[in-house]
Design a protein around this motif. Structure first.
Motif, PDB file in Angstrom:
ATOM      1  N   MET A  91       0.834  -1.177   0.000  1.00  0.00           N
ATOM      2  CA  MET A  91       0.000   0.000   0.000  1.00  0.00           C
ATOM      3  C   MET A  91       0.880   1.241   0.000  1.00  0.00           C
ATOM      4  SD  MET A  91      -2.821   1.127   2.791  1.00  0.00           S
ATOM      5  CE  MET A  91      -2.910   2.844   3.146  1.00  0.00           C
ATOM      6  N   SER A  92       0.450   2.267  -0.713  1.00  0.00           N
ATOM      7  CA  SER A  92       1.196   3.522  -0.725  1.00  0.00           C
ATOM      8  C   SER A  92       0.210   4.684  -0.677  1.00  0.00           C
ATOM      9  CB  SER A  92       2.072   3.615  -1.977  1.00  0.00           C
ATOM     10  OG  SER A  92       1.266   3.652  -3.124  1.00  0.00           O
ATOM     11  N   THR A  93       0.714   5.802  -0.199  1.00  0.00           N
ATOM     12  CA  THR A  93      -0.081   7.026  -0.127  1.00  0.00           C
ATOM     13  C   THR A  93       0.781   8.180  -0.615  1.00  0.00           C
ATOM     14  OG1 THR A  93      -1.242   6.177   1.830  1.00  0.00           O
ATOM     15  CG2 THR A  93      -1.432   8.535   1.376  1.00  0.00           C
ATOM     16  N   ASP A  94       0.285   8.910  -1.598  1.00  0.00           N
ATOM     17  CA  ASP A  94       0.971  10.087  -2.120  1.00  0.00           C
ATOM     18  C   ASP A  94       0.226  11.325  -1.649  1.00  0.00           C
ATOM     19  OD1 ASP A  94       2.836   8.529  -3.429  1.00  0.00           O
ATOM     20  OD2 ASP A  94       1.803   8.606  -5.351  1.00  0.00           O
ATOM     21  N   VAL A  95       0.976  12.244  -1.050  1.00  0.00           N
ATOM     22  CA  VAL A  95       0.370  13.421  -0.428  1.00  0.00           C
ATOM     23  C   VAL A  95       1.070  14.685  -0.916  1.00  0.00           C
ATOM     24  CG1 VAL A  95      -0.235  14.546   1.754  1.00  0.00           C
ATOM     25  CG2 VAL A  95      -0.095  12.042   1.646  1.00  0.00           C
ATOM     26  N   ILE A  96       0.278  15.702  -1.193  1.00  0.00           N
ATOM     27  CA  ILE A  96       0.784  17.048  -1.457  1.00  0.00           C
ATOM     28  C   ILE A  96       0.330  17.936  -0.305  1.00  0.00           C
ATOM     29  CG2 ILE A  96       0.614  19.099  -2.946  1.00  0.00           C
ATOM     30  CD1 ILE A  96       2.046  16.983  -4.435  1.00  0.00           C
ATOM     31  N   LEU A  97       1.259  18.658   0.293  1.00  0.00           N
ATOM     32  CA  LEU A  97       0.927  19.673   1.292  1.00  0.00           C
ATOM     33  C   LEU A  97       1.232  21.014   0.661  1.00  0.00           C
ATOM     34  CD1 LEU A  97       2.625  17.211   2.970  1.00  0.00           C
ATOM     35  CD2 LEU A  97       1.552  18.481   4.815  1.00  0.00           C
ATOM     36  N   CYS A  98       0.322  21.971   0.778  1.00  0.00           N
ATOM     37  CA  CYS A  98       0.561  23.268   0.153  1.00  0.00           C
ATOM     38  C   CYS A  98       0.024  24.399   1.009  1.00  0.00           C
ATOM     39  CB  CYS A  98      -0.063  23.306  -1.241  1.00  0.00           C
ATOM     40  SG  CYS A  98      -1.835  22.950  -1.302  1.00  0.00           S
ATOM     41  N   GLY A  99       0.746  25.497   0.947  1.00  0.00           N
ATOM     42  CA  GLY A  99       0.362  26.688   1.685  1.00  0.00           C
ATOM     43  C   GLY A  99       1.240  27.835   1.253  1.00  0.00           C
ATOM     44  N   VAL A 100       1.411  28.787   2.144  1.00  0.00           N
ATOM     45  CA  VAL A 100       2.320  29.898   1.863  1.00  0.00           C
ATOM     46  C   VAL A 100       3.346  29.967   2.985  1.00  0.00           C
ATOM     47  CG1 VAL A 100       0.579  31.181   0.561  1.00  0.00           C
ATOM     48  CG2 VAL A 100       0.879  31.624   2.992  1.00  0.00           C
ATOM     49  N   LEU A 144       6.633  15.891  10.015  1.00  0.00           N
ATOM     50  CA  LEU A 144       5.881  15.096  10.994  1.00  0.00           C
ATOM     51  C   LEU A 144       5.280  13.868  10.329  1.00  0.00           C
ATOM     52  CD1 LEU A 144       4.104  17.976  12.940  1.00  0.00           C
ATOM     53  CD2 LEU A 144       5.866  16.438  13.849  1.00  0.00           C
ATOM     54  N   MET A 145       4.729  14.059   9.139  1.00  0.00           N
ATOM     55  CA  MET A 145       4.129  12.944   8.409  1.00  0.00           C
ATOM     56  C   MET A 145       5.186  11.904   8.041  1.00  0.00           C
ATOM     57  SD  MET A 145       1.950  13.120   4.874  1.00  0.00           S
ATOM     58  CE  MET A 145       1.299  14.675   5.440  1.00  0.00           C
ATOM     59  N   ALA A 146       6.325  12.365   7.540  1.00  0.00           N
ATOM     60  CA  ALA A 146       7.387  11.434   7.156  1.00  0.00           C
ATOM     61  C   ALA A 146       7.927  10.686   8.365  1.00  0.00           C
ATOM     62  CB  ALA A 146       8.510  12.195   6.448  1.00  0.00           C
ATOM     63  N   THR A 147       8.106  11.385   9.473  1.00  0.00           N
ATOM     64  CA  THR A 147       8.606  10.740  10.689  1.00  0.00           C
ATOM     65  C   THR A 147       7.611   9.698  11.190  1.00  0.00           C
ATOM     66  OG1 THR A 147       9.882  12.688  11.288  1.00  0.00           O
ATOM     67  CG2 THR A 147       9.337  11.170  13.078  1.00  0.00           C
ATOM     68  N   ALA A 148       6.334  10.033  11.176  1.00  0.00           N
ATOM     69  CA  ALA A 148       5.302   9.077  11.609  1.00  0.00           C
ATOM     70  C   ALA A 148       5.352   7.824  10.746  1.00  0.00           C
ATOM     71  CB  ALA A 148       3.918   9.727  11.542  1.00  0.00           C
ATOM     72  N   ALA A 149       5.498   8.003   9.440  1.00  0.00           N
ATOM     73  CA  ALA A 149       5.539   6.844   8.541  1.00  0.00           C
ATOM     74  C   ALA A 149       6.788   6.000   8.784  1.00  0.00           C
ATOM     75  CB  ALA A 149       5.487   7.315   7.087  1.00  0.00           C
ATOM     76  N   MET A 150       7.933   6.660   8.926  1.00  0.00           N
ATOM     77  CA  MET A 150       9.172   5.908   9.169  1.00  0.00           C
ATOM     78  C   MET A 150       9.108   5.157  10.491  1.00  0.00           C
ATOM     79  SD  MET A 150      12.245   8.255   7.643  1.00  0.00           S
ATOM     80  CE  MET A 150      11.816   9.728   8.549  1.00  0.00           C
ATOM     81  N   ASP A 151       8.538   5.790  11.515  1.00  0.00           N
ATOM     82  CA  ASP A 151       8.397   5.123  12.815  1.00  0.00           C
ATOM     83  C   ASP A 151       7.487   3.904  12.716  1.00  0.00           C
ATOM     84  OD1 ASP A 151      10.076   7.019  13.913  1.00  0.00           O
ATOM     85  OD2 ASP A 151       8.481   8.122  14.954  1.00  0.00           O
ATOM     86  N   GLU A 152       6.589   3.907  11.727  1.00  0.00           N
ATOM     87  CA  GLU A 152       5.704   2.761  11.491  1.00  0.00           C
ATOM     88  C   GLU A 152       6.360   1.718  10.584  1.00  0.00           C
ATOM     89  OE1 GLU A 152       2.266   2.346  12.747  1.00  0.00           O
ATOM     90  OE2 GLU A 152       3.270   3.724  14.134  1.00  0.00           O
ATOM     91  N   GLY A 153       7.620   1.967  10.193  1.00  0.00           N
ATOM     92  CA  GLY A 153       8.350   1.023   9.355  1.00  0.00           C
ATOM     93  C   GLY A 153       8.064   1.141   7.871  1.00  0.00           C
ATOM     94  N   MET A 154       7.486   2.257   7.463  1.00  0.00           N
ATOM     95  CA  MET A 154       7.156   2.449   6.050  1.00  0.00           C
ATOM     96  C   MET A 154       8.250   3.272   5.370  1.00  0.00           C
ATOM     97  SD  MET A 154       3.175   3.593   6.303  1.00  0.00           S
ATOM     98  CE  MET A 154       2.207   3.095   7.690  1.00  0.00           C
ATOM     99  N   PRO A 155       8.591   2.939   4.129  1.00  0.00           N
ATOM    100  CA  PRO A 155       9.520   3.785   3.382  1.00  0.00           C
ATOM    101  C   PRO A 155       8.852   5.109   3.007  1.00  0.00           C
ATOM    102  CG  PRO A 155       8.745   1.987   2.003  1.00  0.00           C
ATOM    103  CD  PRO A 155       8.180   1.758   3.374  1.00  0.00           C
ATOM    104  N   VAL A 156       9.638   6.184   2.995  1.00  0.00           N
ATOM    105  CA  VAL A 156       9.108   7.524   2.717  1.00  0.00           C
ATOM    106  C   VAL A 156      10.076   8.276   1.820  1.00  0.00           C
ATOM    107  CG1 VAL A 156       8.393   9.734   3.716  1.00  0.00           C
ATOM    108  CG2 VAL A 156       8.026   7.633   4.988  1.00  0.00           C
TER     109      VAL A 156
END
Length: 190
Positions: A1-10, A21-33
Motif C-alpha cells: 500500500m502507498s499514499t501520495d500526499v501534497i501539502l501546500c500553503g504559503v 511530521l508525516m514522514a517521521t510518523a511513517a518511518m516510525d511505522e516502518g514504512m519507506p518515505v
C-alpha cells in the motif's frame, strides 16, 4: 500500500514541518518515505508545497499530476493551484481561511474565497473544509494550524497513518514547550 500526499500553503504556515511530521510518523511505522519541498519566496508569503510519498514502489520523491491520494492545503487558493495533482477519488483537506496575496491589492486578480471553495466543492469527491485558523486561535496559537490540518487528515482516514502514529511524531519533533499545544491541535478534529 502507498499514499501520495501534497501539502501546500504559503510561507510561514508550517507546511514543511507538517511534511516532516508525516514522514517521521511513517518511518516510525516502518514504512519507506520519500519527500521533496518546493519553497518559492516563502519568507514573503510565497507558495510552499511538499511532496510526501509513503509506501513501497515510489521511484521518485515527486508526486506526478493526477497521482496524489491526498492534498492538505493550508490556504484555499493553494488548494485550487495544486488540484491537478489530485487523483480521481482523492481527498482534499483544506483550511477555509484565505491569505490574500499582495497582487490582489495592487491591481492583480481579485481573491474570491467563495468562488475558490465552490470550485473545490464541484471538483473534489472527498473534501474536508476545516476552520483551522479559528481552531488554532482557540487552542492558543496560530502557529499550530499545520497540526490542526494534519490531525484532520489523519482523522479523515485519507492520510494512511493513524492519529496515534502522528502523535508519536509530534512528541519526537516538537520542542517540549510547544508539545501540549500541538497534541491538543492534533486531536482538535477528532
Amino acid at each position: 500500500m502507498s499514499t501520495d500526499v501534497i501539502l501546500c500553503g504559503v510561507g510561514g504556515q508550517g507546511t514543511v514541518l507538517a511534511s516532516k511530521l508525516m514522514a517521521t510518523a511513517a518511518m516510525d511505522e516502518g514504512m519507506p518515505v520519500k519527500t521533496a519541498e518546493t519553497i518559492g519566496m516563502a519568507q514573503r508569503g510565497g507558495s510552499v508545497f511538499s511532496h510526501v510519498r509513503i509506501g513501497e514502489g515510489a521511484p521518485t520523491s515527486l508526486v506526478g499530476p493526477g497521482r496524489a491520494d491526498l492534498i492538505i492545503a493550508f490556504e484555499p487558493a493553494e488548494a485550487v493551484r495544486q488540484l491537478p495533482y489530485l487523483k480521481s477519488g482523492g481527498t482534499v483537506v483544506v483550511s477555509d481561511r484565505p491569505i490574500v496575496p499582495v497582487s490582489a491589492s495592487t491591481g492583480g486578480p481579485a481573491y474570491d474565497l467563495e468562488a475558490l471553495l465552490g470550485y473545490l466543492k464541484a471538483h473534489v469527491e472527498h473534501l474536508v473544509v476545516v476552520d483551522a485558523a479559528a481552531a488554532a486561535a482557540s487552542l492558543g496559537s496560530a502557529k499550530c494550524l499545520n497540526v490542526v490540518l494534519l490531525g484532520a487528515a489523519a482523522h479523515s482516514g485519507a492520510l494512511g497513518l493513524t492519529p496515534a502514529a502522528v502523535e508519536r511524531a509530534v512528541r519526537e519533533l516538537v520542542p517540549p514547550k510547544y508539545l501540549d499545544l500541538n497534541i491538543r491541535a492534533l486531536a482538535h478534529t477528532a
